[in-house]
Design a protein around this motif. Structure first.
Motif, PDB file in Angstrom:
ATOM      1  N   UNK A  85      -3.147   6.286   1.510  1.00  0.00           N
ATOM      2  CA  UNK A  85      -2.185   5.202   1.656  1.00  0.00           C
ATOM      3  C   UNK A  85      -0.896   5.611   2.354  1.00  0.00           C
ATOM      4  N   UNK A  86      -0.623   6.916   2.439  1.00  0.00           N
ATOM      5  CA  UNK A  86       0.641   7.377   3.003  1.00  0.00           C
ATOM      6  C   UNK A  86       0.417   8.139   4.295  1.00  0.00           C
ATOM      7  N   UNK A  87       1.379   8.049   5.231  1.00  0.00           N
ATOM      8  CA  UNK A  87       1.302   8.905   6.416  1.00  0.00           C
ATOM      9  C   UNK A  87       1.489  10.370   6.037  1.00  0.00           C
ATOM     10  N   UNK A  88       0.947  11.253   6.869  1.00  0.00           N
ATOM     11  CA  UNK A  88       1.001  12.682   6.557  1.00  0.00           C
ATOM     12  C   UNK A  88       2.426  13.195   6.436  1.00  0.00           C
ATOM     13  N   UNK A  89       3.345  12.658   7.242  1.00  0.00           N
ATOM     14  CA  UNK A  89       4.738  13.128   7.187  1.00  0.00           C
ATOM     15  C   UNK A  89       5.344  12.861   5.810  1.00  0.00           C
ATOM     16  N   UNK A  90       5.061  11.674   5.241  1.00  0.00           N
ATOM     17  CA  UNK A  90       5.592  11.338   3.915  1.00  0.00           C
ATOM     18  C   UNK A  90       4.911  12.171   2.833  1.00  0.00           C
ATOM     19  N   UNK A 126       0.826  -1.205   0.000  1.00  0.00           N
ATOM     20  CA  UNK A 126       0.000   0.000   0.000  1.00  0.00           C
ATOM     21  C   UNK A 126       0.868   1.267   0.000  1.00  0.00           C
ATOM     22  N   UNK A 127       1.989   1.210   0.749  1.00  0.00           N
ATOM     23  CA  UNK A 127       2.897   2.363   0.778  1.00  0.00           C
ATOM     24  C   UNK A 127       3.524   2.595  -0.586  1.00  0.00           C
TER      25      UNK A 127
END
Length: 322
Positions: A238-243, A7-8
């Motif tokens: 699918x991605x964390x907010x930091x990324x 997913x990442x």
């Protein structure tokens, strides 16, 4: 169920596609000349609606429309967000076709700083020390750039302020990406169509006067607008907010490089100094976000590790079982 790593990877592909498309979009707007910025903007708004309707039809997402029509406050917020993004699009198209790609890129570089300032002033959010340092550095950068340009960099400031306001309004609207975009383009459709009819009546429209390719390019504005937004939405889930926050710098970086290397815009030393200060501010923001995210994950792991483990259930002796 697909793995988290898969997913990442998908999220990164969608994110690079979205921000990469936004980064190279300055190559598209000059193709629409001799249409002026206002005509291009109107076509962008008109042709975005059918694209949105096709997406909603494919997804079968219609249930949100009727409840929304019974909420005047949300409709007013959508109208406001449509107006603000219209300003943003119009200024950006004009800036690119007027040879100000670098200044337009600056607007999206400083947008995170504007969003943080909005959070402090309007939402009473408290900043961490590194965030304060980033905002202060960004303020100094604007002063340096104003000296370098001999005026306020109004294109950059308008783009940053309008997009920051748009993000703030979107938070309060609370619609999903495709639905929110469809609602905004529905608000834009009638005035944009009326403007194009007015241009045609005056004989100033280029839609039917520049051969077959020109109207096809103008109609493709809908796809050029919608496709990166769809990719962004797929990336955001699918991605964390930091990324995702780090990926957002890809678009203005590509725009800046295009302005410098492809459009050959001038960059005297004082502008380099201003941009260097902006990049320093963004470095502080990114470092602070990564550090905060790392501490949050560490605290979560510690909390999970400190939970007492439940004792395994002991089965009663065989003789006691009913």
């Amino acid at each position: 169920m697909q793995s988290s790593a898969h997913q990442t990877r998908l999220g990164l592909i969608y994110g690079f596609a979205a921000y990469g498309a936004w980064g190279v979009i300055p190559l598209f707007w000059p193709l629409l000349k001799p249409a002026g910025a206002a005509e291009i903007l109107a076509h962008r708004m008109v042709w975005s609606l059918p694209v949105c309707l096709l997406i909603l039809l494919a997804l079968g997402r219609w249930s949100w429309i009727r409840p929304l029509l019974r909420q005047p406050r949300r409709l007013a917020l959508i109208a406001a967000s449509a107006a603000v993004i219209t300003v943003n699009w119009g200024v950006y198209i004009w800036a690119v076709n007027d040879g100000r790609v670098v200044e337009a890129a600056l607007g999206y570089f400083i947008n995170p700083l504007v969003s943080i300032a909005f959070g402090v002033v309007l939402l009473r959010e408290r900043l961490r020390p590194l965030q304060w340092a980033a905002v202060a550095t960004g303020g100094i950068a604007v002063v340096v750039l104003a000296v370098g340009y001999g005026r306020l960099p109004w294109v950059a400031l308008t783009l940053a302020l309008s997009f920051g306001t748009y993000g703030l309004l979107k938070k309060h609207v609370g619609l999903e990406g495709v639905e929110g975009f469809a609602a905004e383009t529905a608000m834009q459709f009638v005035p944009a169509t009326a403007f194009l009819v007015y241009l045609t009546a005056r004989g100033d429209s280029t839609f039917t006067t520049e051969g077959v390719g020109h109207p096809l390019l103008l109609a493709s504005c809908g796809i050029v607008t919608a496709a990166p937004l769809i990719a962004f939405g797929a990336s955001a889930v699918r991605l964390p907010l930091s990324m995702l926050g780090m990926l957002q710098y890809l678009a203005p970086t590509l725009q800046f490089l295009l302005g410098l290397l492809y459009f050959h815009e001038s960059m005297p030393p004082e502008r380099w100094a201003g941009f260097a200060l902006v990049w320093a501010a963004l470095t502080l923001l990114t470092w602070d976000a990564l550090r905060t995210a790392h501490r949050g994950r560490a605290a979560l792991r510690a909390a999970v590790a400190s939970r007492p483990k439940e004792a395994p259930a002991v089965a009663p002796p065989v003789a006691d079982r009913a």
